[in-house]
Design an enzyme around this catalytic site. Structure first.
Site, short mmCIF file in Angstrom:
data_model
loop_
_atom_site.label_atom_id
_atom_site.label_comp_id
_atom_site.label_asym_id
_atom_site.label_seq_id
_atom_site.Cartn_x
_atom_site.Cartn_y
_atom_site.Cartn_z
N CYS A 129 0.84 -1.20 0.00
CA CYS A 129 0.00 0.00 0.00
C CYS A 129 0.87 1.24 0.00
O CYS A 129 1.83 1.29 0.77
CB CYS A 129 -0.90 -0.01 1.24
SG CYS A 129 -1.86 1.47 1.48
N PRO A 130 0.61 2.28 -0.77
CA PRO A 130 -0.55 2.46 -1.65
C PRO A 130 -0.29 2.11 -3.11
O PRO A 130 -1.08 2.45 -3.97
CB PRO A 130 -0.80 3.97 -1.53
CG PRO A 130 0.59 4.53 -1.48
CD PRO A 130 1.43 3.52 -0.72
#
Lengths: 131, 75
Positions: B14-15
């Site tokens: 993430c992200p």
């Protein structure tokens, strides 16, 4: 109206940097308008040199290995990506004056402004986050 | 499923799966199907939320040997 996310970044450790830039880039990915106001220690997160080597919070140094294992992007990459995705970055003029910093000390693509510049964006934001 | 494009985000956390999905989707046309491969466990809920928030349709997703596969139709 498009979603608007207003973020205040006022702390300068590596953890703070990930909190700010992960939320900002995720929001930008969903076409939210994002503005981040960097103030006080938060200025470290966009300082050309400092943001390449941010400190871990005291006592949390052992997480360095975890960051490598999780293959998270560097803050340098995340900050650049945020700018490329249209995240607006405002560096706090007052803090810069206090700390004797110039616009050239920061990464490319930022604006310098005061509290009102941020508030003008934040007044129409449906999310305001503080880190 | 007939994918227009396949995006490999395996190994990324993430992200990045979301950021790369957004960039890939921007190059496609309405109705095209983007297939995404990911190993980030958070991507399951993240891509569902991203599709909803961005006006795209998550057609299907499944896990195969620790790799999550998603098919998103551009809105």
């Amino acid at each position: 109206m498009a979603n608007r996310t207003a973020i205040i970044a006022s702390n300068g450790s590596m953890f703070d940097a990930y909190k700010v830039f992960n939320i900002a880039t995720a929001a930008a990915s969903a076409d939210y308008e994002v503005t981040i106001f960097f103030t006080f220690e938060g200025l470290n997160l966009i300082h050309k040199e400092a943001h390449k080597n941010l400190p871990m919070p005291a006592g949390k140094e052992h997480f360095a290995e975890g960051f490598q294992k999780a293959n998270v992007p560097s803050i340098e990459e995340l900050a650049q990506m945020a700018v490329e995705m249209g995240v607006k970055i405002i560096a706090c003029q007052m803090t810069m004056d206090v700390m004797n910093l110039k616009k050239e000390d920061f990464i490319d693509g930022i604006d310098v402004g005061g509290a009102m510049m941020f508030l003008d964006f934040a007044k129409d934001a449906n999310m305001t986050l503080t880190f | 499923m007939n994918s227009t494009q396949v995006l490999d985000t395996k190994g990324l956390s993430c992200p990045m799966p979301i950021v790369k999905t957004k960039k890939a989707m921007d190059t496609l046309n309405s109705g095209d199907i983007l297939e995404i491969l990911a190993t980030d466990k958070g991507a399951v809920n993240d891509l569902a939320a991203w599709s909803k928030s961005s006006g795209h349709e998550l057609l299907d997703h499944k896990e195969e040997d620790g790799v999550f596969k998603f098919w998103i139709k551009k809105g």
